[in-house]
Design a protein around this motif. Structure first.
Motif, PDB file in Angstrom:
ATOM      1  N   CYS A  33      -5.277  -6.638  -7.780  1.00 47.17           N
ATOM      2  CA  CYS A  33      -5.166  -5.848  -9.003  1.00 47.17           C
ATOM      3  C   CYS A  33      -3.967  -4.924  -8.871  1.00 47.17           C
ATOM      4  O   CYS A  33      -3.916  -4.075  -7.969  1.00 47.17           O
ATOM      5  CB  CYS A  33      -6.442  -5.039  -9.224  1.00 47.17           C
ATOM      6  SG  CYS A  33      -6.481  -4.207 -10.832  1.00 47.17           S
ATOM      7  N   ILE A  34      -2.984  -5.095  -9.736  1.00 43.70           N
ATOM      8  CA  ILE A  34      -1.746  -4.320  -9.625  1.00 43.70           C
ATOM      9  C   ILE A  34      -1.372  -3.700 -10.966  1.00 43.70           C
ATOM     10  O   ILE A  34      -1.855  -4.108 -12.025  1.00 43.70           O
ATOM     11  CB  ILE A  34      -0.566  -5.201  -9.146  1.00 43.70           C
ATOM     12  CG1 ILE A  34      -0.234  -6.272 -10.202  1.00 43.70           C
ATOM     13  CG2 ILE A  34      -0.863  -5.841  -7.797  1.00 43.70           C
ATOM     14  CD1 ILE A  34       1.078  -6.992  -9.940  1.00 43.70           C
ATOM     15  N   PRO A  68      -1.548  -0.757 -13.008  1.00 39.01           N
ATOM     16  CA  PRO A  68      -2.409  -0.312 -14.107  1.00 39.01           C
ATOM     17  C   PRO A  68      -1.667   0.439 -15.203  1.00 39.01           C
ATOM     18  O   PRO A  68      -2.219   0.658 -16.275  1.00 39.01           O
ATOM     19  CB  PRO A  68      -3.421   0.607 -13.403  1.00 39.01           C
ATOM     20  CG  PRO A  68      -2.692   1.119 -12.203  1.00 39.01           C
ATOM     21  CD  PRO A  68      -1.845  -0.025 -11.755  1.00 39.01           C
ATOM     22  N   MET A 125      -5.674  -9.468 -13.603  1.00 46.60           N
ATOM     23  CA  MET A 125      -5.342  -8.632 -12.453  1.00 46.60           C
ATOM     24  C   MET A 125      -3.834  -8.388 -12.404  1.00 46.60           C
ATOM     25  O   MET A 125      -3.372  -7.349 -11.948  1.00 46.60           O
ATOM     26  CB  MET A 125      -5.792  -9.291 -11.150  1.00 46.60           C
ATOM     27  CG  MET A 125      -7.273  -9.620 -11.104  1.00 46.60           C
ATOM     28  SD  MET A 125      -8.273  -8.136 -10.974  1.00 46.60           S
ATOM     29  CE  MET A 125      -8.610  -8.135  -9.221  1.00 46.60           C
ATOM     30  N   SER A 163      -8.750  -5.363  -1.037  1.00 46.61           N
ATOM     31  CA  SER A 163      -9.302  -4.673  -2.200  1.00 46.61           C
ATOM     32  C   SER A 163      -8.478  -3.438  -2.504  1.00 46.61           C
ATOM     33  O   SER A 163      -7.704  -2.958  -1.680  1.00 46.61           O
ATOM     34  CB  SER A 163     -10.757  -4.276  -1.934  1.00 46.61           C
ATOM     35  OG  SER A 163     -10.817  -3.384  -0.829  1.00 46.61           O
ATOM     36  N   GLY A 164      -8.659  -2.917  -3.700  1.00 44.57           N
ATOM     37  CA  GLY A 164      -7.950  -1.712  -4.093  1.00 44.57           C
ATOM     38  C   GLY A 164      -7.020  -1.968  -5.260  1.00 44.57           C
ATOM     39  O   GLY A 164      -6.867  -3.098  -5.750  1.00 44.57           O
ATOM     40  N   LEU A 165      -6.358  -0.910  -5.686  1.00 43.92           N
ATOM     41  CA  LEU A 165      -5.431  -0.974  -6.814  1.00 43.92           C
ATOM     42  C   LEU A 165      -4.034  -0.692  -6.280  1.00 43.92           C
ATOM     43  O   LEU A 165      -3.793   0.346  -5.659  1.00 43.92           O
ATOM     44  CB  LEU A 165      -5.825   0.070  -7.862  1.00 43.92           C
ATOM     45  CG  LEU A 165      -5.041   0.067  -9.176  1.00 43.92           C
ATOM     46  CD1 LEU A 165      -5.213  -1.256  -9.900  1.00 43.92           C
ATOM     47  CD2 LEU A 165      -5.512   1.213 -10.052  1.00 43.92           C
ATOM     48  N   SER A 169       0.813  -1.211   0.000  1.00 43.51           N
ATOM     49  CA  SER A 169       0.000   0.000   0.000  1.00 43.51           C
ATOM     50  C   SER A 169       0.846   1.260   0.000  1.00 43.51           C
ATOM     51  O   SER A 169       0.402   2.313  -0.470  1.00 43.51           O
ATOM     52  CB  SER A 169      -0.922   0.010   1.230  1.00 43.51           C
ATOM     53  OG  SER A 169      -1.788  -1.096   1.229  1.00 43.51           O
ATOM     54  N   PRO A 200       0.468   1.607  -8.343  1.00 40.15           N
ATOM     55  CA  PRO A 200      -0.141   2.425  -9.403  1.00 40.15           C
ATOM     56  C   PRO A 200       0.852   3.041 -10.375  1.00 40.15           C
ATOM     57  O   PRO A 200       0.454   3.457 -11.468  1.00 40.15           O
ATOM     58  CB  PRO A 200      -0.872   3.525  -8.610  1.00 40.15           C
ATOM     59  CG  PRO A 200      -0.125   3.622  -7.321  1.00 40.15           C
ATOM     60  CD  PRO A 200       0.298   2.217  -7.009  1.00 40.15           C
ATOM     61  N   SER A 218       0.509 -11.737  -8.261  1.00 43.14           N
ATOM     62  CA  SER A 218      -0.099 -10.785  -7.327  1.00 43.14           C
ATOM     63  C   SER A 218      -1.068 -11.411  -6.337  1.00 43.14           C
ATOM     64  O   SER A 218      -1.736 -10.689  -5.593  1.00 43.14           O
ATOM     65  CB  SER A 218      -0.823  -9.694  -8.112  1.00 43.14           C
ATOM     66  OG  SER A 218      -1.937 -10.243  -8.810  1.00 43.14           O
ATOM     67  N   SER A 257      -3.235  -5.819 -15.799  1.00 48.27           N
ATOM     68  CA  SER A 257      -4.463  -5.076 -16.092  1.00 48.27           C
ATOM     69  C   SER A 257      -4.201  -3.847 -16.957  1.00 48.27           C
ATOM     70  O   SER A 257      -5.134  -3.191 -17.408  1.00 48.27           O
ATOM     71  CB  SER A 257      -5.117  -4.637 -14.775  1.00 48.27           C
ATOM     72  OG  SER A 257      -4.243  -3.779 -14.048  1.00 48.27           O
ATOM     73  N   SER A 258      -2.933  -3.544 -17.178  1.00 46.95           N
ATOM     74  CA  SER A 258      -2.582  -2.311 -17.869  1.00 46.95           C
ATOM     75  C   SER A 258      -2.993  -2.322 -19.345  1.00 46.95           C
ATOM     76  O   SER A 258      -2.888  -3.333 -20.033  1.00 46.95           O
ATOM     77  CB  SER A 258      -1.068  -2.087 -17.777  1.00 46.95           C
ATOM     78  OG  SER A 258      -0.666  -1.004 -18.581  1.00 46.95           O
TER      79      SER A 258
END
Length: 520
Positions: free
Chosen positions: A443-444, A446, A465, A417-419, A388, A422, A439, A468-469
């Motif tokens: 979701c990592i 982007p 996930m 949860s979350g992205l 995080s 970034p 991962s 996801s980019s």
């Protein structure tokens, strides 16, 4: 060799124009037509005489302001070097055969820069003391000199010195005596702002206490390197550590068996730290979390007792084992390595994790690049709390860590949860035979642009996930791995699968992996 109106000459095998030839030699172009443009230094020398087999410098070059003979295949400089009376800058970097300078070098009284870095001399001539206009002196000494390499009273005479670099192959006890004399001389250099020096013991750092706080740039290497000690550090990492423009103050600590207070005292001022072969420390935390606040670049390698890089339990302990005051009890609120931008970990035999215990919000939040190489017992790379914080991480390299089964550990984690990650643009996963998931379903990345996977035989499935980019430009990996790859999502569209396939570039197992990785 090129020239300009200022009388500058740089021997970079540049071709001279006819006007340049005439201005440098005093002869018309047709008179020097037989000069070889493939050997540009030859134009600088007059012919040898029977009495002196060494070439001499042509008087026409007395106007020179800058002369660069770096990497030249020369054994000595001619006595006629004294003719270059206007010379302001002389570069003799990495001249492998040059081992001494002639006394006549002292006649270059307008010299401001003398750069001998990488050219291992036996000693300096005492005539260097005449170069009172020197503002920059860089020099390297051959390790078996076993003599006074800088004659006494030379450095005190160079009162205008702003930058001083002294490299020495640290073999033998002769340097112990030499460096103490040099430190004594440094006290008279009131204008010194940049210093690079090798110190065999941490105690010598104490003698520099009155000097280093006033330095804008320094590189101190502390500790004894064994005669047969061979570093496995890539050249680009060492160059990065020594980059004064990006990292002003650096400390390298080698072969330590404790953590002297002299080290931690300087540690507070550094933004580049290199720890190699420490024999007793279990983590970087033992150097004091409060001392890590300014560090931007950190390289740790070959420290076999390390179990982790940061251990939160160390936050509440002083070196004497007693708890700190109440004001400093809550590690959850502490920011550790908040300024760190680059972390490199190499050849850590027993390291199990990067971070152990709670992670304070903001810790490692400035990290842009993380590289881990050959950590055979590493099992935990990222926890959720750590992940995080990594909002600025742009590049991740994990190589030869056989016990890693996922980049993310969900053990004892809260919210999933979350992205995450970034800012991540590049990820390289190399020789990770135990890797099953990237991962762990999070979701990592982007903004991921480049992905490399090599010898990760258990990574049989990928999730959108993980990648996801929509910014992906290239995916590199073994063709066998890619063809056998399965996707977790059964509804992955053919269009998206075709898109990913179009980005794939195969890597050859029998080829030069490094060359393949650096190719566009």
């Amino acid at each position: 060799m090129g020239s300009n109106e200022m009388g500058e000459v740089v021997t970079k095998r540049q071709k001279l124009s006819p006007e340049d030839k005439e201005s440098l030699t005093g002869r018309k172009t047709d008179e020097v037509s037989n000069s070889s443009e493939e050997e540009p230094m030859e134009e600088m020398w007059s012919e040898e005489t029977p009495l002196d087999p060494r070439p001499t410098i042509s008087p026409h070059f007395s106007i020179l302001h800058v002369l660069d003979l770096s990497y030249a295949d020369i054994e000595s400089l001619p006595q006629s070097i004294s003719r270059l009376v206007a010379l302001q800058k002389l570069y003799l970097r990495n001249c492998e055969r040059l081992m001494q300078l002639p006394p006549e070098i002292g006649e270059l009284t307008n010299l401001e820069v003398l750069d001998l870095e990488g050219t291992e001399l036996l000693c300096l001539p005492k005539e260097i003391a005449k170069l009172v206009k020197l503002t920059c002196l860089r020099m390297s000494f051959y390790g078996y000199a076993n003599q006074t390499v800088i004659p006494r009273k030379v450095l005190p005479n160079l009162s205008r010195l702003n930058e001083l670099i002294i490299d020495v192959t640290p073999y033998g006890e002769w340097w112990d005596v030499e460096v103490e004399a040099i430190i004594d001389d440094l006290r008279s250099l009131k204008e010194l702002r940049a210093l690079k020096l090798y110190l065999p013991t941490a105690k010598l750092l104490e003698e520099l206490t009155l000097i280093f706080p006033g330095l804008a740039n320094f590189r101190f290497t502390v500790g004894r390197c064994e005669e047969h000690f061979i570093s496995r550090l890539p050249r680009d990492n060492e160059e990065e550590f020594n980059n004064w423009e990006k990292l002003e103050k650096g400390l390298k600590y080698v072969n330590g068996d404790r953590i002297p207070h002299e080290i931690t005292k300087v540690f507070k001022h550094v933004n580049a730290f290199f720890l190699q072969c420490h024999w007793t420390a279990n983590s970087l935390s033992e150097f004091g979390h409060e001392n890590l606040n300014e560090v931007k670049f950190c390289l740790v390698m070959e420290c076999n007792e390390f179990r982790t890089i940061i251990d939160s339990k160390q936050f509440n302990q002083r070196n004497d084992g007693q708890a700190e005051s109440e004001d400093f009890q809550d590690f959850d609120e502490a920011i550790v390595l908040g300024s760190l931008e680059r972390l490199i970990v190499r050849y850590m035999k027993n390291m199990e994790s990067i971070w152990k215990g709670p992670v304070g919000k903001g810790s490692m939040s400035s990290l842009k690049s993380l590289a881990l190489h050959t950590c055979p017992n590493l099992t935990t790379l990222f926890t959720i709390d750590m992940l995080s914080n990594l909002i600025n991480l742009e590049e991740l390299i994990v190589e030869d860590c056989p016990k890693i089964d996922s980049l993310v550990s969900l053990k004892n984690s809260g919210s999933k949860s979350g992205l995450f990650l970034p800012s991540l643009k590049k990820i390289s996963l190399l020789e990770l035979p135990g890797l099953v998931s990237i991962s762990s379903g999070l979701c990592i990345a982007p903004k991921l642009e480049r992905m490399v996977v090599f010898y990760c035989p258990k990574l049989e499935k990928l999730s959108t996930m993980d990648i996801s980019s929509t910014n992906l430009k290239v995916i590199k990996g073994e063709e066998e791995w890619w063809n056998a790859l399965k996707w977790y999502e059964s509804d992955l569209s053919m269009e998206h699968e075709d898109y990913l396939t179009s980005l794939f570039i195969p890597l050859r197992r029998n080829g030069d992996l490094f060359a393949q990785l650096t190719e566009d």
